[in-house]
Design a protein around this motif. Structure first.
Motif, PDB file in Angstrom:
ATOM      1  N   LYS A   5       0.806  -1.224   0.000  1.00 38.85           N
ATOM      2  CA  LYS A   5       0.000   0.000   0.000  1.00 38.85           C
ATOM      3  C   LYS A   5       0.837   1.271   0.000  1.00 38.85           C
ATOM      4  CE  LYS A   5      -3.756  -2.306   2.474  1.00 38.85           C
ATOM      5  NZ  LYS A   5      -4.593  -2.314   3.701  1.00 38.85           N
ATOM      6  N   ARG A   6       2.027   1.215   0.590  1.00 39.15           N
ATOM      7  CA  ARG A   6       2.934   2.373   0.641  1.00 39.15           C
ATOM      8  C   ARG A   6       2.212   3.637   1.095  1.00 39.15           C
ATOM      9  NH1 ARG A   6       8.349   1.535  -1.589  1.00 39.15           N
ATOM     10  NH2 ARG A   6       8.441   1.568   0.668  1.00 39.15           N
ATOM     11  N   TYR A   9       3.863   7.140   1.741  1.00 42.29           N
ATOM     12  CA  TYR A   9       4.206   7.964   0.582  1.00 42.29           C
ATOM     13  C   TYR A   9       2.967   8.454  -0.160  1.00 42.29           C
ATOM     14  CZ  TYR A   9       8.710   5.861   1.595  1.00 42.29           C
ATOM     15  OH  TYR A   9       9.845   5.445   2.230  1.00 42.29           O
ATOM     16  N   VAL A  10       1.939   7.630  -0.219  1.00 43.83           N
ATOM     17  CA  VAL A  10       0.681   8.078  -0.835  1.00 43.83           C
ATOM     18  C   VAL A  10       0.148   9.293  -0.086  1.00 43.83           C
ATOM     19  CG1 VAL A  10      -1.716   7.465  -1.339  1.00 43.83           C
ATOM     20  CG2 VAL A  10       0.096   5.784  -1.732  1.00 43.83           C
ATOM     21  N   ASN A  11       0.219   9.256   1.236  1.00 38.51           N
ATOM     22  CA  ASN A  11      -0.250  10.394   2.034  1.00 38.51           C
ATOM     23  C   ASN A  11       0.553  11.656   1.738  1.00 38.51           C
ATOM     24  OD1 ASN A  11      -2.175   8.790   3.278  1.00 38.51           O
ATOM     25  ND2 ASN A  11      -0.956   8.411   5.107  1.00 38.51           N
ATOM     26  N   GLN A  12       1.860  11.485   1.534  1.00 37.66           N
ATOM     27  CA  GLN A  12       2.690  12.654   1.203  1.00 37.66           C
ATOM     28  C   GLN A  12       2.282  13.254  -0.133  1.00 37.66           C
ATOM     29  OE1 GLN A  12       6.943  12.650   1.925  1.00 37.66           O
ATOM     30  NE2 GLN A  12       6.780  10.778   3.140  1.00 37.66           N
ATOM     31  N   LEU A  13       1.967  12.398  -1.090  1.00 36.50           N
ATOM     32  CA  LEU A  13       1.513  12.890  -2.392  1.00 36.50           C
ATOM     33  C   LEU A  13       0.163  13.589  -2.275  1.00 36.50           C
ATOM     34  CD1 LEU A  13       2.505   9.825  -4.596  1.00 36.50           C
ATOM     35  CD2 LEU A  13       3.544  12.093  -4.670  1.00 36.50           C
ATOM     36  N   ILE A  14      -0.725  13.011  -1.497  1.00 37.31           N
ATOM     37  CA  ILE A  14      -2.055  13.608  -1.314  1.00 37.31           C
ATOM     38  C   ILE A  14      -1.929  15.002  -0.700  1.00 37.31           C
ATOM     39  CG2 ILE A  14      -4.225  13.412  -0.029  1.00 37.31           C
ATOM     40  CD1 ILE A  14      -3.946  10.345  -0.327  1.00 37.31           C
ATOM     41  N   MET A  15      -1.077  15.139   0.302  1.00 39.16           N
ATOM     42  CA  MET A  15      -0.892  16.440   0.957  1.00 39.16           C
ATOM     43  C   MET A  15      -0.336  17.491   0.006  1.00 39.16           C
ATOM     44  SD  MET A  15       0.491  15.703   4.825  1.00 39.16           S
ATOM     45  CE  MET A  15       1.950  14.792   4.287  1.00 39.16           C
ATOM     46  N   ARG A  16       0.362  17.046  -1.047  1.00 38.40           N
ATOM     47  CA  ARG A  16       1.029  17.981  -1.951  1.00 38.40           C
ATOM     48  C   ARG A  16       0.246  18.233  -3.230  1.00 38.40           C
ATOM     49  NH1 ARG A  16       4.969  15.505   1.086  1.00 38.40           N
ATOM     50  NH2 ARG A  16       6.923  16.640   1.416  1.00 38.40           N
ATOM     51  N   LYS A  33       9.217   3.719  -7.263  1.00 39.10           N
ATOM     52  CA  LYS A  33       8.779   5.081  -7.570  1.00 39.10           C
ATOM     53  C   LYS A  33       7.646   5.085  -8.597  1.00 39.10           C
ATOM     54  CE  LYS A  33      12.877   6.547  -8.800  1.00 39.10           C
ATOM     55  NZ  LYS A  33      13.685   5.334  -8.523  1.00 39.10           N
ATOM     56  N   SER A  34       7.824   4.334  -9.667  1.00 38.53           N
ATOM     57  CA  SER A  34       6.809   4.308 -10.722  1.00 38.53           C
ATOM     58  C   SER A  34       5.514   3.678 -10.236  1.00 38.53           C
ATOM     59  CB  SER A  34       7.342   3.539 -11.946  1.00 38.53           C
ATOM     60  OG  SER A  34       8.455   4.208 -12.495  1.00 38.53           O
ATOM     61  N   TYR A  35       5.620   2.615  -9.467  1.00 41.77           N
ATOM     62  CA  TYR A  35       4.429   1.955  -8.924  1.00 41.77           C
ATOM     63  C   TYR A  35       3.669   2.895  -8.001  1.00 41.77           C
ATOM     64  CZ  TYR A  35       1.582  -1.500  -6.457  1.00 41.77           C
ATOM     65  OH  TYR A  35       0.530  -2.189  -5.908  1.00 41.77           O
ATOM     66  N   LEU A  36       4.416   3.660  -7.205  1.00 43.41           N
ATOM     67  CA  LEU A  36       3.794   4.618  -6.297  1.00 43.41           C
ATOM     68  C   LEU A  36       2.948   5.624  -7.074  1.00 43.41           C
ATOM     69  CD1 LEU A  36       3.502   6.077  -3.515  1.00 43.41           C
ATOM     70  CD2 LEU A  36       5.615   7.302  -4.088  1.00 43.41           C
ATOM     71  N   LEU A  37       3.525   6.180  -8.128  1.00 47.45           N
ATOM     72  CA  LEU A  37       2.816   7.208  -8.883  1.00 47.45           C
ATOM     73  C   LEU A  37       1.755   6.628  -9.801  1.00 47.45           C
ATOM     74  CD1 LEU A  37       5.467   9.861  -9.992  1.00 47.45           C
ATOM     75  CD2 LEU A  37       3.545  10.181  -8.465  1.00 47.45           C
ATOM     76  N   ASN A  38       2.150   5.674 -10.631  1.00 42.69           N
ATOM     77  CA  ASN A  38       1.288   5.226 -11.724  1.00 42.69           C
ATOM     78  C   ASN A  38       0.214   4.233 -11.314  1.00 42.69           C
ATOM     79  OD1 ASN A  38       2.452   6.533 -14.227  1.00 42.69           O
ATOM     80  ND2 ASN A  38       4.285   5.625 -13.349  1.00 42.69           N
TER      81      ASN A  38
END
Length: 417
Positions: A5-6, A9-16, A33-38
């Motif tokens: 689920k990571r 890092y997902v939460n960091q992206l959501i906040m930004r 990195k790619s899995y996190l984003l894509n």
């Protein structure tokens, strides 16, 4: 198939989201990195009702996207797919493959309808050049291989002993974690180090002294948790019959740091409140890669544990140094100055704690040994000993927290940082 689920890092992206900055996802290659984003972040956007055609995902490593490595072709491609006033999310993988990519990203940044996310594998290229180019409008998110807590969540059926054994040997690269055969893990890690990480550095920096560079990696891998510096390492080369001066060693260490293979912890005088000397400690971002480099010959659990704790502290957004406490003692009627070491001085904003890593404390004398430096620190910040002994986490009478390794690694809130 297991899905990680990571969430951190997902939460960091959501906040930004939509913060008028370029989100720069950096980290060790093959760390997700790619899995996190894509996958994970895109799924979040879709769940929040973002239309699929408002998410522009472009992988510049994909051969079919080679024409898009031309910046003007890329800009036209994006504009053609966003010819209205809706909010668009632009995700660019391996953006460094596009020439003059800073200019294109700055162009997108000025157009408020684009929220831009990029990945890249080389920190010098991204963190130094790009963030400088953006003049404060680049927002870096550093990701690490899977943590013990993430593995514990994904494999709840595994015992702590099995989980620790596997992690301390093979690390947390997602593809390695998903392999079930130990021989396959070993082979893959060795091959990955040689054909991906090492080749990337040799090719990018056009290193001619290939054997010496490999020897330097071996020296650093063998000395995790030990203080060293470029001069000391250069002298080691002399004893091995190689010629490599300290300036070149320092340059090569910089390449390893820029590739995210290793990190460094500098020496910090706790009482004097300043950095001291040139010596520091180096730790590997993924312990499995370190072990593979040494052919799994040096797997002393004390050193592996220290490396894993260090990386976990970085993952929790701490700045980590090696602490030094200078004390004065009377020896046979004479005053002597002595330096006691604190394994980690951890800072996160205004919060701080001091940590000793002790694989085992089987006796009263060993406990006193670990306490020695902590008790010489005259401030009120938290003092912690992390131990692999399977004793319950508890507070000692003198205020030092004895924290069980399993609790530390599997519970995100185990330290108030």
């Amino acid at each position: 198939m297991k899905e990680f689920k990571r969430q951190h890092y997902v939460n960091q992206l959501i906040m930004r989201k939509c913060n008028d900055m370029i989100k720069i996802i950096t980290g060790l290659r093959r760390s997700g990195k790619s899995y996190l984003l894509n996958t994970l972040f895109v799924n979040h956007l879709l769940e929040q009702g973002v239309s699929a055609d408002c998410i522009l995902q472009i992988d510049l490593e994909d051969a079919k996207n080679k024409p898009l490595r031309d910046p003007m072709v890329m800009l036209q491609y994006i504009e053609e797919r966003s010819n209205d006033n809706r909010q668009y999310y632009v995700i660019l993988d391996e953006v460094q493959l596009m020439s003059e990519f800073e200019e294109i990203l700055n162009t997108l940044l000025k157009r408020r309808k684009y929220d831009v996310y990029v990945t890249g594998s080389n920190s010098r290229f991204l963190v130094t050049d790009v963030i400088t180019e953006f003049r404060g409008r680049g927002d870096e998110i550093r990701i690490y291989p899977l943590s013990v807590a993430e593995l514990h969540e994904a494999f709840p059926e595994k015992s702590w002993i099995d989980l620790w054994r596997e992690y301390s040997l093979y690390g947390g690269l997602p593809q390695v974690v998903l392999m079930t055969d130990e021989a396959q893990k070993t082979k893959y890690l060795k091959q990955l180090f040689r054909t991906t990480y090492l080749k990337d550095i040799l090719d990018r920096y056009r290193i001619q002294q290939v054997e010496e560079f490999g020897q330097l990696i071996d020296f650093v891998a063998s000395a995790i948790g030990s203080l060293t510096n470029p001069l000391k390492l250069a002298n080691t080369f002399v004893t091995k019959g190689f010629k490599l001066d300290s300036r070149t060693v320092n340059q090569y260490l910089g390449y390893l740091l820029d590739s995210f293979l290793i990190s460094e912890a500098k020496r910090y005088d706790i009482r004097g409140k300043q950095y001291i000397g040139s010596s520091c400690k180096y730790y590997f971002t993924d312990i499995g890669l370190r072990n593979a480099r040494l052919n799994f010959r040096q797997t002393e659990e004390t050193h592996l544990m220290e490396n894993i704790i260090y990386t976990e502290l970085l993952r929790r957004d701490c700045a980590v140094d090696v602490g030094v406490v200078e004390v004065e003692e009377q020896v046979e009627g004479k005053r002597q100055h002595k330096r006691l070491e604190v394994d980690f001085v951890c800072n996160n904003g205004y919060k701080r704690c001091y940590i000793q890593s002790a694989y085992s404390m089987p006796s009263y004398d060993k406990i006193q040994q670990e306490l020695q430096s902590l008790m010489r620190i005259n401030d009120n910040f938290l003092k912690v000993i992390i131990t692999a002994d399977m004793t319950p986490t508890h507070q000692m009478e003198n205020g030092v927290l004895i924290l069980n390794l399993m609790d530390f690694l599997t519970k995100e809130n185990s330290l108030p940082l």
